[in-house]
Write an enzyme that holds these catalytic residues in place. Sequence first.
Site, PDB file in Angstrom:
ATOM      1  N   GLY A 234       8.442  -4.671  18.167  1.00  7.25           N
ATOM      2  CA  GLY A 234       6.552  -4.445  18.900  1.00  7.25           C
ATOM      3  C   GLY A 234       6.517  -2.830  18.209  1.00  7.25           C
TER       4      GLY A 234
ATOM      5  N   ASP B 143       0.478 -10.603  21.491  1.00  7.69           N
ATOM      6  CA  ASP B 143       0.726 -11.948  21.784  1.00  7.69           C
ATOM      7  C   ASP B 143       1.830 -12.192  22.625  1.00  7.69           C
ATOM      8  OD1 ASP B 143       0.843 -14.605  22.324  1.00  7.69           O
ATOM      9  OD2 ASP B 143       0.607 -15.594  20.203  1.00  7.69           O
ATOM     10  N   SER B 144       1.555 -11.220  24.313  1.00  3.29           N
ATOM     11  CA  SER B 144       3.176 -11.225  24.639  1.00  3.29           C
ATOM     12  C   SER B 144       3.479 -11.737  25.838  1.00  3.29           C
ATOM     13  CB  SER B 144       2.739  -9.897  25.174  1.00  3.29           C
ATOM     14  OG  SER B 144       2.094  -9.499  25.763  1.00  3.29           O
ATOM     15  N   THR B 145       4.680 -11.580  25.893  1.00  2.00           N
ATOM     16  CA  THR B 145       4.978 -12.740  27.394  1.00  2.00           C
ATOM     17  C   THR B 145       4.647 -11.800  28.548  1.00  2.00           C
ATOM     18  OG1 THR B 145       6.915 -11.332  27.077  1.00  2.00           O
ATOM     19  CG2 THR B 145       7.234 -13.394  26.792  1.00  2.00           C
TER      20      THR B 145
END
EC number: 2.5.1.16
Length: 285
Positions: free
Chosen positions: A139, A157-159
């Site tokens: 990304g 919308d990440s970890t």
Amino acid sequence: MDLWYTENHQEDTKFSIKVQEHIHSEKSEFQQIDFFRSETFGTFFTLDGYMMVTEKDEFIYHDMITHVSMAVNPNIKKVLIIGGGDGGTAREVLRYPGVEVVDMVEIDERVVRLCQQYLPLTASKLDQDNRLTLYFEDGLKFVQEADEGYYDLILVDSTDPIGPGEGLFTVAFYNNCKRVLSEEGILINQHESPYYASYAHEMKRAHSKIKETFPISKVYQFHMPTYPSGHWLFGFASKKYDPIKDIKADEWNKLGIETKYYNTDLHVGCFMLPTYVKKQLDNEE
């Protein structure tokens, strides 16, 4: 056999779910991926042992990452999702008929393919809507190379900022997000939690960087039962829109989008933060 999934929320604090079945386990190029089934939470999956999504509470996270920005600017047309391999964020964005382009950039294709297999609740729209294009790449790199001013909305919308998600919490990344957003652009990012010290540290770091980058930078909260402490945050950053002053409540409600968690009253309320969180975000604690 008594099988339990356990995540350490802190070194002396654990969260456990009794597992009916360990459905799938594999190590991809990037991370360890596991799918489980439980009586209370249905199917859920973890990355490197960290809880990502459960069938029981996914609607809360996906409502709140998506609908807040859409109610501020219902005319959003071009959306970039970074991460979100389970597909829930894309599912919610694609409910808006006015959205024309959704680019979803997920570094690990195996997460997407396994969610399509085991979590159709969230992944059902992936490969099913011609407005959506999937990119299996980094990304950070994608945003660096994207055209200036192209997107109206970026949803990160990440970890957590470890492993593959680490680069999505840097000043360089936020600057690139600002560059590829239109003048009306909005950035929503997964903003960690204020409660446990390790998560609060990342929350403060992310907020100070975004505050430096965008003229409008706010934080809103939601209750996520299966995430550490249950008290979780998203960041709202924009070049133009204030999320409270500029909400188009009537316009959004006329769209008739049914939600289980989000509503336009909650929209205003979720930006009203507890005092200890405000102090942390203002770096007073």
